[in-house]
Scaffold this motif. Structure first.
Motif, PDB file in Angstrom:
ATOM      1  N   LYS A  33     -20.374   0.910 -64.493  1.00 49.67           N
ATOM      2  CA  LYS A  33     -19.757   2.215 -63.855  1.00 49.67           C
ATOM      3  C   LYS A  33     -20.250   2.236 -62.137  1.00 49.67           C
ATOM      4  O   LYS A  33     -19.701   3.198 -61.476  1.00 49.67           O
ATOM      5  N   LEU A  34     -21.167   1.736 -61.946  1.00 47.21           N
ATOM      6  CA  LEU A  34     -21.710   1.726 -60.424  1.00 47.21           C
ATOM      7  C   LEU A  34     -21.073   0.607 -59.646  1.00 47.21           C
ATOM      8  O   LEU A  34     -20.870   0.737 -58.576  1.00 47.21           O
ATOM      9  N   ILE A  35     -20.719  -0.697 -60.409  1.00 50.94           N
ATOM     10  CA  ILE A  35     -20.239  -1.863 -59.924  1.00 50.94           C
ATOM     11  C   ILE A  35     -18.739  -1.465 -59.281  1.00 50.94           C
ATOM     12  O   ILE A  35     -18.257  -1.741 -58.053  1.00 50.94           O
ATOM     13  N   VAL A  36     -17.964  -1.072 -60.445  1.00 48.33           N
ATOM     14  CA  VAL A  36     -16.486  -0.852 -59.976  1.00 48.33           C
ATOM     15  C   VAL A  36     -16.289  -0.063 -58.861  1.00 48.33           C
ATOM     16  O   VAL A  36     -15.418  -0.377 -57.982  1.00 48.33           O
ATOM     17  N   PRO A  37     -16.659   1.267 -58.598  1.00 49.88           N
ATOM     18  CA  PRO A  37     -16.399   2.085 -57.621  1.00 49.88           C
ATOM     19  C   PRO A  37     -16.894   1.409 -56.159  1.00 49.88           C
ATOM     20  O   PRO A  37     -16.045   1.619 -55.281  1.00 49.88           O
ATOM     21  N   ALA A  38     -17.957   0.592 -56.394  1.00 52.98           N
ATOM     22  CA  ALA A  38     -18.584   0.140 -54.953  1.00 52.98           C
ATOM     23  C   ALA A  38     -17.325  -0.946 -54.799  1.00 52.98           C
ATOM     24  O   ALA A  38     -16.927  -1.090 -53.350  1.00 52.98           O
ATOM     25  N   VAL A  39     -16.993  -1.898 -55.630  1.00 55.24           N
ATOM     26  CA  VAL A  39     -15.771  -3.138 -55.499  1.00 55.24           C
ATOM     27  C   VAL A  39     -14.660  -2.154 -54.753  1.00 55.24           C
ATOM     28  O   VAL A  39     -13.979  -2.749 -53.962  1.00 55.24           O
ATOM     29  N   LEU A  40     -14.239  -1.186 -55.426  1.00 60.27           N
ATOM     30  CA  LEU A  40     -12.944  -0.649 -55.118  1.00 60.27           C
ATOM     31  C   LEU A  40     -13.075   0.062 -53.676  1.00 60.27           C
ATOM     32  O   LEU A  40     -12.083   0.118 -53.024  1.00 60.27           O
ATOM     33  N   ALA A  41     -14.158   0.713 -53.294  1.00 61.68           N
ATOM     34  CA  ALA A  41     -14.496   1.514 -52.072  1.00 61.68           C
ATOM     35  C   ALA A  41     -14.459   0.184 -50.885  1.00 61.68           C
ATOM     36  O   ALA A  41     -13.958   0.399 -49.807  1.00 61.68           O
ATOM     37  N   ALA A  42     -15.152  -0.992 -51.125  1.00 59.14           N
ATOM     38  CA  ALA A  42     -15.116  -1.972 -50.364  1.00 59.14           C
ATOM     39  C   ALA A  42     -13.677  -2.311 -50.012  1.00 59.14           C
ATOM     40  O   ALA A  42     -13.255  -2.765 -48.757  1.00 59.14           O
ATOM     41  N   GLY A  43     -12.822  -2.535 -51.175  1.00 59.22           N
ATOM     42  CA  GLY A  43     -11.579  -3.138 -51.084  1.00 59.22           C
ATOM     43  C   GLY A  43     -10.701  -2.203 -50.242  1.00 59.22           C
ATOM     44  O   GLY A  43      -9.847  -2.563 -49.423  1.00 59.22           O
TER      45      GLY A  43
END
Length: 384
Positions: free
Chosen positions: A186-196
């Motif tokens: 739940k912390l990894i997915v938002p960070a990856v989406l924000a980077a994308g």
């Protein structure tokens, strides 16, 4: 009556030191070492003593690998906190009293000139692996917060020097440990989406944000120029885009089978900048082509897979986290270097392991591989 004791042979005395080494990992290392020496002989043929020095650096790294492999993981764990504290202290001293060259303050004179940021490439994963070992079985979200703070301190100090390439390597090594420790998705997915989303927005707005005079408050001007050059190197083909363009030409001209050993025209006519260091992959691709690049990538893939197997079989959480982070650090080195030379990542000054010239990087490589061997040996001793 006298008793005669047979003196043990040299082999019998050395055998305990040599036993337990991971044979498959050694095969991967020797394959990459062979490719590195061959490439350096060609790329550095008219570049002074680069080939001899590269071989000497490899021997130094091999000696470090052998010595570190004799140190049990428990003793490595005891070094984690002191090494991290010393490394951060040296980074602070560098910021205050360091030697500046070409606008960067990365070196410190302590009787000899050193680059303290190199220490953190090993100290960072050691420290975080130690931290999560201490918190094993009682991990909370706060513990991950502490880990991010421990990671942010050296990364921030190195980025401030400025040294974007090394800060990326330290950051990635730390993030690998945090990920393997069980960072919630739940912390990894938002960070990856924000980077994308950020990367997409950057590409779409390239014509606006890369205009002269536009300031990027997060990055310095030279770092902004590297990103903008990546997006369109043809805007300054004889200046900022020269490195990327020449690298792409060299790799593309190699074709399927390459131009042949010592026959790279881009290399030997000196069109490739930094052909023995950061851009040596372009020289390799020109002379050995797609087939040679595939062999190099398979060597790195085998090394990484073997390292991850060693991490999976490690006897403790500390060993697992450390081995996993060090192994994927090799992936980061190779991916970033090949990516920047091929024009898919900004030029950040990251060497290609075993292939690029550089004594400090080779020492760090020997340390990392020695730690992997130490962890592999500890597992074998427990099984026996």
């Amino acid at each position: 009556m006298s008793v005669v004791f047979d003196r043990p042979s040299l082999w019998r005395r050395l055998r305990p030191l040599l036993s337990g080494f991971d044979g498959l990992l050694l095969v991967a290392i020797l394959w990459l070492v062979g490719l590195g020496l061959m490439t350096m002989y060609s790329a550095g043929f008219d570049h002074g003593t680069r080939f001899v020095d590269h071989g000497r650096n490899m021997l130094l790294a091999a000696g470090i690998l052998f010595l570190v492999a004799q140190v049990p993981p428990q003793r490595l764990m005891a070094l984690a906190v002191p090494l991290y504290v010393v490394g951060v202290a040296l980074l602070i001293a560098t910021a205050l009293f360091g030697i500046s060259k070409k606008g960067a303050t990365r070196w410190l004179n302590v009787g000899i000139v050193i680059q303290p940021s190199e220490i953190l490439k090993i100290a960072m994963p050691l420290m975080l692996a130690w931290w999560f070992q201490k918190r094993e079985g009682q991990l909370r979200l706060l513990d991950f917060g502490v880990a991010f703070v421990l990671l942010a301190i050296p990364v921030g100090l190195v980025a401030k020097q400025p040294d974007l390439g090394t800060s990326i390597l330290i950051l990635s090594a730390g993030l690998y440990v945090i990920f393997f420790a069980g960072l919630p998705w739940k912390l990894i997915v938002p960070a990856v989406l924000a980077a994308g989303i950020g990367i997409t927005a950057l590409v779409l707005s390239e014509d606006t944000i890369c205009q002269p005079g536009v300031q990027w408050h997060v990055l310095k001007d030279y770092q902004k120029n590297r990103v903008c050059t990546l997006l369109d190197p043809t805007k300054d083909p004889l200046g900022k885009g020269f490195h990327i363009i020449q690298g792409e030409i060299a790799i593309g001209s190699g074709g399927i089978g390459g131009k042949g050993f010592m026959k790279g025209t881009q290399t030997h006519l000196e069109f490739i900048p930094e052909r023995t260091t950061d851009f040596i992959f372009a020289a390799y691709g020109e002379e050995f082509g797609l087939v040679g690049v595939a062999g190099l990538m398979l060597g790195f893939l085998f090394l990484i897979l073997r390292g991850l197997i060693i991490a999976g079989d490690a006897p403790s959480q500390f060993s697992r986290l450390l081995a996993g982070a060090i192994t994927l650090s090799f992936f980061t080195y190779a991916f970033v270097n090949m990516g920047m030379v091929s024009g898919i990542l900004p030029v950040v000054g990251v060497p290609l392991p075993f292939i690029s010239y550089g004594g400090t990087a080779m020492v760090t490589l020997g340390l990392g591989l020695g730690i992997l061997m130490s962890i592999a040996k500890s597992r074998r001793l427990i099984q026996s």
